[in-house]
Motif scaffolding. Structure first.
Motif, PDB file in Angstrom:
ATOM      1  N   ILE A  64       0.836  -1.200   0.000  1.00  0.00           N
ATOM      2  CA  ILE A  64       0.000   0.000   0.000  1.00  0.00           C
ATOM      3  C   ILE A  64       0.870   1.250   0.000  1.00  0.00           C
ATOM      4  O   ILE A  64       0.591   2.238  -0.691  1.00  0.00           O
ATOM      5  CB  ILE A  64      -0.956  -0.017   1.209  1.00  0.00           C
ATOM      6  N   ARG A  65       1.974   1.218   0.764  1.00  0.00           N
ATOM      7  CA  ARG A  65       2.888   2.371   0.782  1.00  0.00           C
ATOM      8  C   ARG A  65       3.501   2.597  -0.599  1.00  0.00           C
ATOM      9  O   ARG A  65       3.674   3.742  -1.039  1.00  0.00           O
ATOM     10  CB  ARG A  65       3.993   2.148   1.812  1.00  0.00           C
ATOM     11  N   SER A  66       3.841   1.515  -1.287  1.00  0.00           N
ATOM     12  CA  SER A  66       4.425   1.646  -2.620  1.00  0.00           C
ATOM     13  C   SER A  66       3.436   2.294  -3.582  1.00  0.00           C
ATOM     14  O   SER A  66       3.792   3.181  -4.355  1.00  0.00           O
ATOM     15  CB  SER A  66       4.839   0.271  -3.157  1.00  0.00           C
ATOM     16  N   ALA A  67       2.189   1.847  -3.530  1.00  0.00           N
ATOM     17  CA  ALA A  67       1.171   2.436  -4.396  1.00  0.00           C
ATOM     18  C   ALA A  67       0.913   3.891  -4.034  1.00  0.00           C
ATOM     19  O   ALA A  67       0.704   4.740  -4.899  1.00  0.00           O
ATOM     20  CB  ALA A  67      -0.123   1.629  -4.307  1.00  0.00           C
ATOM     21  N   ALA A  68       0.948   4.196  -2.737  1.00  0.00           N
ATOM     22  CA  ALA A  68       0.722   5.572  -2.286  1.00  0.00           C
ATOM     23  C   ALA A  68       1.847   6.493  -2.745  1.00  0.00           C
ATOM     24  O   ALA A  68       1.629   7.697  -2.945  1.00  0.00           O
ATOM     25  CB  ALA A  68       0.610   5.616  -0.764  1.00  0.00           C
ATOM     26  N   GLY A  69       3.047   5.940  -2.924  1.00  0.00           N
ATOM     27  CA  GLY A  69       4.179   6.735  -3.393  1.00  0.00           C
ATOM     28  C   GLY A  69       4.113   7.078  -4.865  1.00  0.00           C
ATOM     29  O   GLY A  69       4.950   7.818  -5.369  1.00  0.00           O
ATOM     30  N   GLY A  70       3.122   6.536  -5.569  1.00  0.00           N
ATOM     31  CA  GLY A  70       2.937   6.865  -6.980  1.00  0.00           C
ATOM     32  C   GLY A  70       3.494   5.845  -7.941  1.00  0.00           C
ATOM     33  O   GLY A  70       3.429   6.035  -9.153  1.00  0.00           O
ATOM     34  N   ALA A  71       4.075   4.743  -7.438  1.00  0.00           N
ATOM     35  CA  ALA A  71       4.646   3.730  -8.330  1.00  0.00           C
ATOM     36  C   ALA A  71       3.545   3.055  -9.133  1.00  0.00           C
ATOM     37  O   ALA A  71       2.474   2.748  -8.608  1.00  0.00           O
ATOM     38  CB  ALA A  71       5.413   2.694  -7.525  1.00  0.00           C
ATOM     39  N   TRP A  72       3.823   2.820 -10.431  1.00  0.00           N
ATOM     40  CA  TRP A  72       2.855   2.167 -11.298  1.00  0.00           C
ATOM     41  C   TRP A  72       3.227   0.728 -11.627  1.00  0.00           C
ATOM     42  O   TRP A  72       2.544   0.070 -12.374  1.00  0.00           O
ATOM     43  CB  TRP A  72       2.708   2.963 -12.595  1.00  0.00           C
ATOM     44  N   SER A  73       4.324   0.262 -11.085  1.00  0.00           N
ATOM     45  CA  SER A  73       4.735  -1.125 -11.304  1.00  0.00           C
ATOM     46  C   SER A  73       5.664  -1.529 -10.180  1.00  0.00           C
ATOM     47  O   SER A  73       6.186  -0.681  -9.447  1.00  0.00           O
ATOM     48  CB  SER A  73       5.436  -1.284 -12.661  1.00  0.00           C
ATOM     49  N   VAL A  74       5.899  -2.819 -10.062  1.00  0.00           N
ATOM     50  CA  VAL A  74       6.791  -3.316  -9.022  1.00  0.00           C
ATOM     51  C   VAL A  74       8.226  -2.810  -9.207  1.00  0.00           C
ATOM     52  O   VAL A  74       8.861  -2.401  -8.243  1.00  0.00           O
ATOM     53  CB  VAL A  74       6.742  -4.858  -8.975  1.00  0.00           C
ATOM     54  N   PRO A  75       8.780  -2.814 -10.445  1.00  0.00           N
ATOM     55  CA  PRO A  75      10.124  -2.253 -10.597  1.00  0.00           C
ATOM     56  C   PRO A  75      10.211  -0.791 -10.166  1.00  0.00           C
ATOM     57  O   PRO A  75      11.201  -0.367  -9.565  1.00  0.00           O
ATOM     58  CB  PRO A  75      10.402  -2.408 -12.099  1.00  0.00           C
ATOM     59  N   GLU A  76       9.181  -0.001 -10.473  1.00  0.00           N
ATOM     60  CA  GLU A  76       9.180   1.402 -10.052  1.00  0.00           C
ATOM     61  C   GLU A  76       9.161   1.510  -8.530  1.00  0.00           C
ATOM     62  O   GLU A  76       9.820   2.376  -7.947  1.00  0.00           O
ATOM     63  CB  GLU A  76       7.980   2.125 -10.643  1.00  0.00           C
ATOM     64  N   ALA A  77       8.396   0.652  -7.886  1.00  0.00           N
ATOM     65  CA  ALA A  77       8.359   0.663  -6.424  1.00  0.00           C
ATOM     66  C   ALA A  77       9.729   0.333  -5.850  1.00  0.00           C
ATOM     67  O   ALA A  77      10.175   0.932  -4.869  1.00  0.00           O
ATOM     68  CB  ALA A  77       7.316  -0.337  -5.916  1.00  0.00           C
ATOM     69  N   GLY A  78      10.428  -0.626  -6.472  1.00  0.00           N
ATOM     70  CA  GLY A  78      11.765  -0.970  -6.017  1.00  0.00           C
ATOM     71  C   GLY A  78      12.736   0.184  -6.198  1.00  0.00           C
ATOM     72  O   GLY A  78      13.582   0.441  -5.329  1.00  0.00           O
ATOM     73  N   LEU A  79      12.614   0.896  -7.313  1.00  0.00           N
ATOM     74  CA  LEU A  79      13.470   2.058  -7.548  1.00  0.00           C
ATOM     75  C   LEU A  79      13.193   3.149  -6.520  1.00  0.00           C
ATOM     76  O   LEU A  79      14.131   3.763  -5.985  1.00  0.00           O
ATOM     77  CB  LEU A  79      13.237   2.595  -8.957  1.00  0.00           C
ATOM     78  N   TYR A  80      11.932   3.380  -6.228  1.00  0.00           N
ATOM     79  CA  TYR A  80      11.565   4.417  -5.257  1.00  0.00           C
ATOM     80  C   TYR A  80      12.165   4.112  -3.884  1.00  0.00           C
ATOM     81  O   TYR A  80      12.725   4.988  -3.222  1.00  0.00           O
ATOM     82  CB  TYR A  80      10.044   4.512  -5.168  1.00  0.00           C
ATOM     83  N   ARG A  81      12.085   2.839  -3.453  1.00  0.00           N
ATOM     84  CA  ARG A  81      12.648   2.472  -2.157  1.00  0.00           C
ATOM     85  C   ARG A  81      14.169   2.625  -2.164  1.00  0.00           C
ATOM     86  O   ARG A  81      14.777   3.063  -1.185  1.00  0.00           O
ATOM     87  CB  ARG A  81      12.266   1.039  -1.803  1.00  0.00           C
ATOM     88  N   LEU A  82      14.788   2.252  -3.285  1.00  0.00           N
ATOM     89  CA  LEU A  82      16.239   2.346  -3.389  1.00  0.00           C
ATOM     90  C   LEU A  82      16.697   3.796  -3.268  1.00  0.00           C
ATOM     91  O   LEU A  82      17.627   4.108  -2.514  1.00  0.00           O
ATOM     92  CB  LEU A  82      16.684   1.752  -4.728  1.00  0.00           C
ATOM     93  N   VAL A  83      16.040   4.697  -3.980  1.00  0.00           N
ATOM     94  CA  VAL A  83      16.410   6.114  -3.933  1.00  0.00           C
ATOM     95  C   VAL A  83      16.124   6.702  -2.555  1.00  0.00           C
ATOM     96  O   VAL A  83      16.896   7.514  -2.033  1.00  0.00           O
ATOM     97  CB  VAL A  83      15.665   6.901  -5.032  1.00  0.00           C
ATOM     98  N   SER A  84      15.036   6.261  -1.942  1.00  0.00           N
ATOM     99  CA  SER A  84      14.667   6.794  -0.621  1.00  0.00           C
ATOM    100  C   SER A  84      15.716   6.464   0.427  1.00  0.00           C
ATOM    101  O   SER A  84      15.886   7.209   1.405  1.00  0.00           O
ATOM    102  CB  SER A  84      13.307   6.234  -0.186  1.00  0.00           C
TER     103      SER A  84
END
Length: 291
Positions: free
Chosen positions: A186-206
């Motif tokens: 849910i946090r990944s979707a709330a961050g605006g990610a549109w796919s699992v790879p994007e969610a992984g990138l967002y966490r990595l940058v964070s």
């Protein structure tokens, strides 16, 4: 063989009925035994299929409900799959929820679980399902790993099957046990990610101590208010776009389109960094250095 007395019932329930329903329709025990020995077969305890043929996906759900009882509802991955979520792979097991007064049990391809949290019924033909937000949260909780949980939640939110607020409320309502997978998704979707790879990138940058905040899927426009291609990631302080090129998440014509449209951003002076899901997963340090 479809007895006339129960024909409307069988049409509604796709050639399935319980022993009790057969008796209520006027069939005697002897008639039922005779039909089972020649034309029908028992697909689950006390559940009859009047055609000796493999059950369809819909029939499996109906049979599971007839077995579990009148208050049962299809839930979890099975319900999420019925709502059309491609990431909801139930592995051929039909998940059914029953009230706390019933008992949990597993039998062949049916998994019945009682719940202390009341649920509503949504009706689709002869199938009773839990609402989408309950289905998605339960499915994320039982998913095999964080990537599958994120895929479920992101897809459901993208397609507007559910709202993030409803998912967060449902996850809290269902209690702490098994909640971590759903909460992360849910946090990944709330961050605006549109796919699992994007969610992984967002966490990595964070997690980076040097990189600034990255926005996920922002709307970019020109000075003339022309809408540009939406990058997967955006560093606003330097005007740099990040594109995650994945054949799995952008297949066929979508793959070609997403690669070709990188040039549109470049034409407007945007620095575009293209990376792959494999790099995010296996070479995170190199990705951070690249950015």
């Amino acid at each position: 063989m479809r007895p006339t007395a129960v024909a409307p019932l069988l049409e509604r329930q796709r050639d399935l009925m319980t022993y009790a329903q057969a008796r209520e329709g006027g069939l005697t025990d002897a008639a039922i035994r005779w039909a089972v020995s020649r034309h029908w077969h028992v697909v689950l305890p006390r559940v009859l299929h009047v055609v000796r043929a493999p059950l369809s996906r819909e029939q499996r759900l109906i049979a599971a409900l007839l077995y579990a009882g009148d208050d049962a509802a299809i839930g979890g991955l099975s319900a999420a799959s019925w709502y059309g979520l491609r990431h909801a792979d139930d592995g051929g097991v039909v998940r059914v929820l029953v009230p706390r007064t019933s008992r949990s049990r597993d039998l062949r391809w049916v998994r019945v679980r009682r719940t202390r949290v009341p649920y509503e019924h949504r009706v689709s033909g002869a199938i009773r399902l839990v609402p989408p937000e309950r289905a998605v949260v339960d499915a994320a909780r039982e998913a095999q790993g964080p990537e599958r949980a994120e895929g479920l939640v992101i897809e459901a939110v993208q397609r507007r099957i559910v709202r993030l607020d409803d998912l967060a409320s449902m996850n809290s309502l269902l209690g702490l046990r098994w909640s971590a997978l759903a909460e992360r998704a849910i946090r990944s979707a709330a961050g605006g990610a549109w796919s699992v790879p994007e969610a992984g990138l967002y966490r990595l940058v964070s997690r980076s101590a040097t990189l600034p905040e990255m926005w996920c899927n922002p709307r970019l426009t020109t000075a003339e208010s022309r809408l540009l291609v939406m990058p997967d990631g955006w560093f606003d302080d330097v005007g740099m776009a990040v594109m995650v090129h994945s054949r799995r998440w952008h297949d066929g014509s979508r793959w070609e389109l997403t690669v070709e449209r990188d040039g549109e951003l470049t034409a407007y002076g945007v620095v575009v960094c293209a990376i792959t899901p494999r790099s995010i997963e296996r070479e995170p340090s190199r990705v951070l250095d690249f950015l």
